[in-house]
Design an enzyme around this catalytic site. Sequence first.
Site, mmCIF file in Angstrom:
data_model
loop_
_atom_site.group_PDB
_atom_site.id
_atom_site.type_symbol
_atom_site.label_atom_id
_atom_site.label_comp_id
_atom_site.label_asym_id
_atom_site.label_seq_id
_atom_site.Cartn_x
_atom_site.Cartn_y
_atom_site.Cartn_z
ATOM 1 N N LYS A 45 60.136 25.847 40.435
ATOM 2 C CA LYS A 45 61.139 24.781 40.380
ATOM 3 C C LYS A 45 61.371 24.318 38.941
ATOM 4 C CE LYS A 45 60.090 23.305 45.069
ATOM 5 N NZ LYS A 45 59.207 22.482 45.917
ATOM 6 N N GLN A 89 55.487 17.186 46.366
ATOM 7 C CA GLN A 89 55.098 18.517 46.826
ATOM 8 C C GLN A 89 53.996 18.413 47.892
ATOM 9 O OE1 GLN A 89 56.467 21.583 45.661
ATOM 10 N NE2 GLN A 89 55.262 22.399 47.357
ATOM 11 N N ASP A 112 64.706 16.621 48.658
ATOM 12 C CA ASP A 112 64.283 17.588 49.677
ATOM 13 C C ASP A 112 65.106 17.449 50.963
ATOM 14 O OD1 ASP A 112 62.307 19.395 48.902
ATOM 15 O OD2 ASP A 112 60.720 17.885 49.002
#
Length: 264
Positions: A45, A89, A112
């Site tokens: 990412k 995460q 997300d």
Amino acid sequence: MTIKEYVALRKEEIKNLVATLTQKPSIAIVQVNEDAGSTAYVRGKLKDAEELGIKAELIKLPLTTTQAELLKVIDELNNDNVHDGFIVQMPLPKGIDEELIKLSISPKKDVDGFHPLSSLVACTPKGILNYLKHEQVPLLGKNAVIIGRSNIVGKPMARLLLKESMNVTILHSKTTQEDMANFIARADVIVIAIGKAAFLDNRFTYKKDATIVDVGINRTEQGLIGDALANLPVKLQTPVPGGVGLLTRLALYENLLEIKGVTK
Ligand code: NAP
């Protein structure tokens, strides 16, 4: 077009778009684990952000971080004017409630797309749908079979494909093998996200013009393997690695641009 080619094309478009913005989009990535898989995702990412000209900050917290401490960091990120969006995460250390953490992220900054009130779509289903559309896979009135009913893949994928007017069936661990075989035999699009290496194999029959989207990531002695055996007798099958993972990474930055009010 392969997923790699498609992602390279979209990245070029996003990069050119970002280059026109005076205020660059900014994302924070909160990591509270030492997990090798997560570290690889985070690295990917960060690399994507750099390529796209997007500012990314990694906030690495120690494994001893408590839920209250993490909630404090999230509260600060929810309210700062520095980051347009952020992600936490997964997985999180024991003792931290992952669902509570997902719900504590402001829907306005939830890149997300996990929050139920988020106007954004979760990255994996979003990335998959965009790719299927790009490849002009027929969807309207066709049979979609989704195997796996998680909140981050199976369920949002079902909602998205239903919106495309597909006939959507969701299968899961309680589905009998006989029903599984019957649904699979009639499927035009199969999306599998169960975390079982090569679950879809030659014991099933497939429509020859079917599409199989393999979301699964299984670390085995043979390396990274999807939920489907490679090269099944269908028209289109996404590979693992080099498949849905790349689409998910791409969708994260598409969501960030959406939060910033910039698209395509
Ligand atoms: P998950 O939360 O791990 O849940 C697994 C789902 O699979 C559950 O709904 C479970 O059914 C179902 N299942 C398990 N065994 C089954 C079986 N034998 N037959 C039918 N269904 C079965 O799901 P997830 O988080 O979506 O992850 C699934 C996989 O996708 C994992 O390998 C994960 O690493 C991968 N993944 C990849 C990406 C990517 O970007 N490539 C993104 C997300 C996830 P029940 O509900 O009945 O228990």
